[in-house]
Design a protein around this motif. Structure first.
Motif, PDB file in Angstrom:
ATOM      1  N   GLU A 127       0.809  -1.220   0.000  1.00 56.95           N
ATOM      2  CA  GLU A 127       0.000   0.000   0.000  1.00 56.95           C
ATOM      3  C   GLU A 127       0.842   1.270   0.000  1.00 56.95           C
ATOM      4  O   GLU A 127       0.341   2.354  -0.234  1.00 56.95           O
ATOM      5  CB  GLU A 127      -0.906   0.060   1.236  1.00 56.95           C
ATOM      6  CG  GLU A 127      -1.813  -1.129   1.419  1.00 56.95           C
ATOM      7  CD  GLU A 127      -1.125  -2.292   2.138  1.00 56.95           C
ATOM      8  OE1 GLU A 127      -0.480  -2.084   3.181  1.00 56.95           O
ATOM      9  OE2 GLU A 127      -1.229  -3.411   1.627  1.00 56.95           O
ATOM     10  N   ILE A 128       2.130   1.143   0.291  1.00 58.65           N
ATOM     11  CA  ILE A 128       3.010   2.303   0.406  1.00 58.65           C
ATOM     12  C   ILE A 128       3.699   2.552  -0.934  1.00 58.65           C
ATOM     13  O   ILE A 128       4.286   1.658  -1.523  1.00 58.65           O
ATOM     14  CB  ILE A 128       4.074   2.065   1.499  1.00 58.65           C
ATOM     15  CG1 ILE A 128       3.405   1.764   2.834  1.00 58.65           C
ATOM     16  CG2 ILE A 128       5.021   3.245   1.609  1.00 58.65           C
ATOM     17  CD1 ILE A 128       2.528   2.863   3.375  1.00 58.65           C
ATOM     18  N   ARG A 129       3.611   3.798  -1.420  1.00 55.16           N
ATOM     19  CA  ARG A 129       4.220   4.140  -2.702  1.00 55.16           C
ATOM     20  C   ARG A 129       5.745   4.121  -2.605  1.00 55.16           C
ATOM     21  O   ARG A 129       6.429   3.574  -3.454  1.00 55.16           O
ATOM     22  CB  ARG A 129       3.713   5.517  -3.159  1.00 55.16           C
ATOM     23  CG  ARG A 129       4.148   5.898  -4.547  1.00 55.16           C
ATOM     24  CD  ARG A 129       3.545   7.216  -5.019  1.00 55.16           C
ATOM     25  NE  ARG A 129       3.997   8.340  -4.188  1.00 55.16           N
ATOM     26  CZ  ARG A 129       3.228   9.031  -3.363  1.00 55.16           C
ATOM     27  NH1 ARG A 129       1.961   8.757  -3.228  1.00 55.16           N
ATOM     28  NH2 ARG A 129       3.714  10.031  -2.644  1.00 55.16           N
ATOM     29  N   SER A 130       6.287   4.758  -1.550  1.00 54.23           N
ATOM     30  CA  SER A 130       7.735   4.769  -1.362  1.00 54.23           C
ATOM     31  C   SER A 130       8.065   5.372  -0.006  1.00 54.23           C
ATOM     32  O   SER A 130       7.224   6.007   0.624  1.00 54.23           O
ATOM     33  CB  SER A 130       8.425   5.579  -2.468  1.00 54.23           C
ATOM     34  OG  SER A 130       8.065   6.945  -2.377  1.00 54.23           O
ATOM     35  N   LEU A 131       9.301   5.195   0.408  1.00 55.57           N
ATOM     36  CA  LEU A 131       9.795   5.845   1.619  1.00 55.57           C
ATOM     37  C   LEU A 131      10.268   7.250   1.271  1.00 55.57           C
ATOM     38  O   LEU A 131      10.496   7.582   0.102  1.00 55.57           O
ATOM     39  CB  LEU A 131      10.982   5.062   2.195  1.00 55.57           C
ATOM     40  CG  LEU A 131      10.692   3.669   2.740  1.00 55.57           C
ATOM     41  CD1 LEU A 131      11.993   2.993   3.152  1.00 55.57           C
ATOM     42  CD2 LEU A 131       9.732   3.736   3.905  1.00 55.57           C
TER      43      LEU A 131
END
Length: 164
Positions: A127-131
């Motif tokens: 669900e996370i696009r990027s850090l």
């Protein structure tokens, strides 16, 4: 080590990365266009008083970077959410170049396609696009330094009020 930022957009990220580079003795390579002016207060504020100690070079474009750093072609790792390899699965040689793309789009696929064996990623949930870019640089850079036994770095601290 060498950290390469391709078209960074946010001055605070670049300032934080610059501070990390100073703390680790790494060189910072910035490839234009930049989303800010290098003398902006936000860059220097994030890098605090370390910015003057930073080994930083700015390049007109990716081709300019390659022409001025021919050894980078054989030592280049591409940090991307599209990478087929986890960043801990590759071996970083001394003087490696680790490239990160701009915050909004990452490294263009036309560059990535030439680096299938060294395209790396940091695992995260789907669900996370990027850090955050500065966090990503720190994670990968410290793994590369760990693999090289943190050569030239201080490995122990010294408390002021007692002896270890």
């Amino acid at each position: 080590m060498n950290i390469v930022l391709l078209e960074p957009e946010m001055p605070a990220n670049t300032g934080n990365i610059g501070r990390t580079c100073v703390a680790t003795g790494s060189r910072l390579h910035l490839i234009e266009p930049l989303g800010f002016k290098i003398n902006e207060k936000a860059v220097k504020r994030a890098g605090l008083d370390y910015w003057d100690s930073l080994d930083v070079t700015v390049y007109d474009c990716y081709q300019d970077f390659l022409e001025k750093n021919p050894e980078a072609v054989k030592k280049m790792y591409m940090a991307t959410t599209k990478g087929p390899h986890v960043y801990t699965e590759v071996s970083y040689e001394p003087g490696a170049y680790i490239m990160f793309g701009k915050e909004s789009a990452g490294i263009p696929e036309e560059i990535l396609k030439d680096h299938p064996e060294t395209a790396i990623r940091i695992p995260m949930l789907n669900e996370i696009r990027s850090l955050n870019l500065a966090n990503s640089v720190a994670v990968v850079l410290y793994e590369a330094l760990r693999q090289n036994s943190f050569s030239h770095m201080q490995l122990t601290g010294k408390p002021r009020s007692f002896e270890w």
